[in-house]
Design a protein around this motif. Structure first.
Motif, PDB file in Angstrom:
ATOM      1  N   THR A   1       2.871  -1.994  -0.507  1.00  0.00           N
ATOM      2  CA  THR A   1       1.759  -2.702  -0.727  1.00  0.00           C
ATOM      3  C   THR A   1       0.712  -1.895   0.066  1.00  0.00           C
ATOM      4  OG1 THR A   1       0.335  -4.400  -0.186  1.00  0.00           O
ATOM      5  CG2 THR A   1       2.260  -4.142   1.072  1.00  0.00           C
ATOM      6  N   ASN A   2      -0.507  -1.804  -0.392  1.00  0.00           N
ATOM      7  CA  ASN A   2      -1.660  -1.221   0.113  1.00  0.00           C
ATOM      8  C   ASN A   2      -2.535  -2.358   1.067  1.00  0.00           C
ATOM      9  OD1 ASN A   2      -2.874  -2.976  -1.889  1.00  0.00           O
ATOM     10  ND2 ASN A   2      -4.316  -1.259  -2.584  1.00  0.00           N
TER      11      ASN A   2
ATOM     12  N   GLN B   1      -4.134  -4.628  -0.150  1.00  0.00           N
ATOM     13  CA  GLN B   1      -5.556  -5.255  -0.414  1.00  0.00           C
ATOM     14  C   GLN B   1      -4.972  -5.832  -1.975  1.00  0.00           C
ATOM     15  OE1 GLN B   1      -8.025  -1.692  -0.558  1.00  0.00           O
ATOM     16  NE2 GLN B   1      -8.071  -2.050   1.763  1.00  0.00           N
TER      17      GLN B   1
ATOM     18  N   THR C   1      -2.420  -4.965  -4.157  1.00  0.00           N
ATOM     19  CA  THR C   1      -1.736  -3.822  -5.208  1.00  0.00           C
ATOM     20  C   THR C   1      -0.075  -3.904  -4.458  1.00  0.00           C
ATOM     21  OG1 THR C   1      -3.794  -2.796  -5.798  1.00  0.00           O
ATOM     22  CG2 THR C   1      -1.575  -1.892  -6.179  1.00  0.00           C
ATOM     23  N   TYR C   2       0.752  -4.200  -5.178  1.00  0.00           N
ATOM     24  CA  TYR C   2       2.079  -4.261  -5.056  1.00  0.00           C
ATOM     25  C   TYR C   2       2.813  -3.316  -5.857  1.00  0.00           C
ATOM     26  CZ  TYR C   2       0.749  -8.163  -2.032  1.00  0.00           C
ATOM     27  OH  TYR C   2       0.391  -8.972  -1.165  1.00  0.00           O
ATOM     28  N   VAL C   3       3.951  -2.393  -5.218  1.00  0.00           N
ATOM     29  CA  VAL C   3       4.636  -1.516  -6.205  1.00  0.00           C
ATOM     30  C   VAL C   3       5.960  -2.034  -5.713  1.00  0.00           C
ATOM     31  CG1 VAL C   3       5.353   0.678  -6.923  1.00  0.00           C
ATOM     32  CG2 VAL C   3       2.886   0.210  -6.273  1.00  0.00           C
TER      33      VAL C   3
ATOM     34  N   SER D   1      -2.640 -12.036 -12.070  1.00  0.00           N
ATOM     35  CA  SER D   1      -2.318 -10.836 -11.610  1.00  0.00           C
ATOM     36  C   SER D   1      -2.069 -10.021 -12.990  1.00  0.00           C
ATOM     37  CB  SER D   1      -0.577 -10.684 -10.950  1.00  0.00           C
ATOM     38  OG  SER D   1       0.252 -11.258 -11.861  1.00  0.00           O
TER      39      SER D   1
ATOM     40  N   GLN E   1       4.280  -2.426 -11.086  1.00  0.00           N
ATOM     41  CA  GLN E   1       2.984  -2.609 -10.332  1.00  0.00           C
ATOM     42  C   GLN E   1       2.160  -3.642 -10.573  1.00  0.00           C
ATOM     43  OE1 GLN E   1      -0.491  -0.003 -11.141  1.00  0.00           O
ATOM     44  NE2 GLN E   1      -0.246   0.687  -8.981  1.00  0.00           N
TER      45      GLN E   1
ATOM     46  N   VAL F   1      -0.956  -5.973  -9.525  1.00  0.00           N
ATOM     47  CA  VAL F   1      -2.368  -5.943  -9.146  1.00  0.00           C
ATOM     48  C   VAL F   1      -2.811  -7.625  -9.138  1.00  0.00           C
ATOM     49  CG1 VAL F   1      -4.522  -5.048  -9.177  1.00  0.00           C
ATOM     50  CG2 VAL F   1      -2.791  -3.640  -9.764  1.00  0.00           C
TER      51      VAL F   1
ATOM     52  N   GLN G   1      -5.248 -10.297  -8.963  1.00  0.00           N
ATOM     53  CA  GLN G   1      -6.806 -10.396  -9.410  1.00  0.00           C
ATOM     54  C   GLN G   1      -7.585 -11.424  -8.468  1.00  0.00           C
ATOM     55  OE1 GLN G   1      -7.832  -8.752 -12.335  1.00  0.00           O
ATOM     56  NE2 GLN G   1      -6.085  -7.844 -11.512  1.00  0.00           N
TER      57      GLN G   1
END
Lengths: 154, 163
Positions: free
Chosen positions: B91-92, B94, B96-98, B142, B157, B159, B161
């Protein structure tokens, strides 16, 4: 295809819910796509057939069941082994016709219809018609041609 | 108690049904129609995900934060639905998760390598919807996309919202 051998009962249950819900989503979609219920039934049967012709291989590979001697044995295998293996239920085999070429499978509780409530305007819809197709497809692959399962609601 | 192969067969059948339906009515498919099929599958998955997560979280304590939810998705949810844990979660921080699954259950029937890579999206749309539906019922809107670079591993991925 590799399979995990040590599955817990819990994850099995969840997987059945996944299956049931997915099936529900499919029927909903088909009802949107087609105007009349007969057409939906037909599609479900067709899809079931496609599943059946492939499922039978999976079944034979796993169950290591040999050739059935007669139709009564076939019926028993379907009810006691196949239904048990895939749906976890054992339907009762009844209503044999005098000629021994027709029987009924009675499903006490149908896992496909676990969370289902049909609205009144879909009275002609046979919700679990997929099962008929699966049986037809599977049995056709083991040379029992001319089998036409019909699903009746109770 | 349904056996997992039943779900796999059903899933294959649903995918092929949706695509055949489009194809037979219009002949060759263009990108737009293909996208329509994908989003149809995604929508079906969404509904399923919503139902599943509701039953799965019945006895769990409430979640601390977003990351806690994602961990739950990667561990419990994934194990129950796709029969293994996610191999890698990044994850970043912020939103966003992968999620990387090195042996995704719906892709194991494909032969490895790159031959069928272009077929992968239609077999992943439903799963994307399932994940999105699950997150949605946990209060996270998301966008979920999937990407395959080599079979049968798959990267989802997610993301989130922000409202």
């Amino acid at each position: 295809m590799s399979r995990q051998s040590n599955r817990t009962t819990d994850s099995k249950k969840m997987n059945s819910e996944l299956f049931t819900l997915t099936y529900g989503a499919l029927v909903t979609q088909l009802c949107k796509d087609y105007e009349n219920d007969e057409e939906v039934n037909k599609q479900l049967d067709k899809m079931g057939y496609n599943i059946g012709v492939r499922l039978i291989e999976d079944f034979l590979a796993r169950s290591s069941i040999g050739r059935c001697q007669d139709f009564r044995e076939t019926a028993d295998v379907i009810a006691k082994v196949a239904f048990k293996m895939y749906l976890g239920i054992t339907p009762s085999v009844t209503n044999w016709s005098p000629g021994g070429d027709e029987f009924s499978l009675i499903l006490e509780n149908n896992p496909l219809a676990d969370f289902v409530e049909l609205p009144d305007n879909h009275s002609a819809l046979i919700y679990s018609n997929l099962l008929c197709g699966v049986l037809r497809g599977a049995l056709e692959m083991v040379n029992s041609t001319l089998i036409f399962p019909v699903l009746k609601k109770t | 108690m349904a056996d997992e192969s039943l779900f796999e067969f059903l899933h294959m059948e649903i995918v092929s049904h949706i695509f055949n339906e489009q194809q037979s009515s219009k002949g060759e498919m263009d990108n737009k129609e293909r996208a329509a099929c994908i989003s149809l599958l995604e929508a079906m998955g969404f509904r399923v995900g919503q139902g599943l997560i509701e039953r799965l979280t019945r006895d769990t304590p409430s979640f601390k934060d977003e990351l806690d939810i994602m961990k739950f998705i990667c561990k419990d949810f994934w194990t129950k639905v796709f029969r293994r844990q996610v191999d890698n979660l990044r994850t970043n921080h912020q939103g966003t998760y992968v999620l990387q699954d090195n042996k995704f259950s719906l892709l194991t029937q494909f032969s490895g390598g790159k031959q069928y890579l272009d077929q992968a999206p239609k077999y992943l749309a439903f799963s994307c919807g399932v994940v999105r539906g699950a997150l949605s019922n946990l209060g996270l809107e998301s966008v979920v996309t999937a990407e395959v670079s080599i079979m049968p591993s798959c990267k989802f991925q997610v993301v989130i919202q922000k409202l």
